[in-house]
Enzyme design. Structure first.
Site, PDB file in Angstrom:
ATOM      1  N   HIS A  59      50.104  69.438  15.406  1.00  0.00           N
ATOM      2  CA  HIS A  59      49.609  70.303  14.485  1.00  0.00           C
ATOM      3  C   HIS A  59      49.647  72.013  15.531  1.00  0.00           C
ATOM      4  O   HIS A  59      49.878  71.582  16.696  1.00  0.00           O
ATOM      5  CB  HIS A  59      48.014  70.507  14.621  1.00  0.00           C
ATOM      6  CG  HIS A  59      47.841  69.352  14.143  1.00  0.00           C
ATOM      7  ND1 HIS A  59      46.022  68.556  14.260  1.00  0.00           N
ATOM      8  CD2 HIS A  59      48.281  68.804  12.787  1.00  0.00           C
ATOM      9  CE1 HIS A  59      45.937  67.643  12.933  1.00  0.00           C
ATOM     10  NE2 HIS A  59      47.014  67.194  12.882  1.00  0.00           N
TER      11      HIS A  59
ATOM     12  N   TYR B 280      37.727  70.792  21.544  1.00  0.00           N
ATOM     13  CA  TYR B 280      39.018  71.452  21.537  1.00  0.00           C
ATOM     14  C   TYR B 280      38.153  73.494  21.831  1.00  0.00           C
ATOM     15  O   TYR B 280      36.693  73.735  20.752  1.00  0.00           O
ATOM     16  CB  TYR B 280      39.127  71.789  20.167  1.00  0.00           C
ATOM     17  CG  TYR B 280      40.069  71.099  19.197  1.00  0.00           C
ATOM     18  CD1 TYR B 280      41.537  70.284  19.695  1.00  0.00           C
ATOM     19  CD2 TYR B 280      39.822  69.714  18.665  1.00  0.00           C
ATOM     20  CE1 TYR B 280      41.980  69.133  19.266  1.00  0.00           C
ATOM     21  CE2 TYR B 280      40.710  68.940  18.798  1.00  0.00           C
ATOM     22  CZ  TYR B 280      41.813  68.398  18.883  1.00  0.00           C
ATOM     23  OH  TYR B 280      41.740  67.832  18.195  1.00  0.00           O
TER      24      TYR B 280
END
Length: 181
Positions: free
Chosen positions: A64, A134
């Site tokens: 990604h 994250y």
């Protein structure tokens, strides 16, 4: 407190190893310090923070990234469990364009992985109940979100295990086309 910055083959990709303090209560360590990173020449401001909960081992997420102008730096920290992270340099002007590096991150090593703008990220959980935190320098922008297959032959990433859980979106990604990056 301090952090050790371990660089890698790809410029800007590094492992951050914190100074861990322990006492009778347990341990304490800093997962992010803007001031300390700036002291190492890294400018990273957090715009968004997410948590990925992965109940099953061999869950694969990726590759990604967000395209310009929504590119983002990422700081990944394992809060529980263990994973293999693979970072791919997709910056066409980079001397390591299309190169990748692989890291083993484990809750026990307490380290984080810093991923610069222009790199794609994928990870494979190595145990059940792996949780990843994250922190990103930009917010999610679906119009700029992109990805490519985890088994892309151009990248040639070698995963430690064959993935057993992959989302339909990740499984449906096309192969990497360097001309469209």
């Amino acid at each position: 407190m301090s952090v050790i910055v371990e660089s890698s083959l790809i410029s800007g990709v590094c492992r951050l190893v914190p100074d861990v303090h322990t006492d009778d209560r347990g341990e304490f360590w800093r997962s992010y310090c803007r001031h300390e990173l700036a002291g190492s020449g890294i400018e990273f401001l957090i715009s968004q923070s997410n948590v990925s909960v992965n109940p099953y081992e061999y869950t694969l997420r990726g590759f990604h990234y967000q395209r310009w102008p929504a590119s983002e730096m990422k700081l990944l920290t394992v809060l529980a469990g263990s994973l293999q992270a693979v970072i791919v340099d997709i910056r066409q002007e980079s001397p390591t364009f299309l190169s990748h590096v692989s890291f083993h991150l484990d809750v026990g090593d307490r380290s984080s992985l810093l991923v610069p703008e222009g790199c794609a990220t994928g990870f494979l959980t190595l145990v059940n109940d792996t949780i990843v935190h994250y922190q990103m320098s930009n917010h999610y922008q679906p119009d700029h979100y992109a990805g490519f297959r985890y088994d892309d032959p151009v990248v040639g990433a070698r995963w430690l295990f064959e993935p057993s859980v992959i989302s339909d979106r990740d499984r449906g990604f096309a192969a990497l086309d360097p001309l469209t990056l």
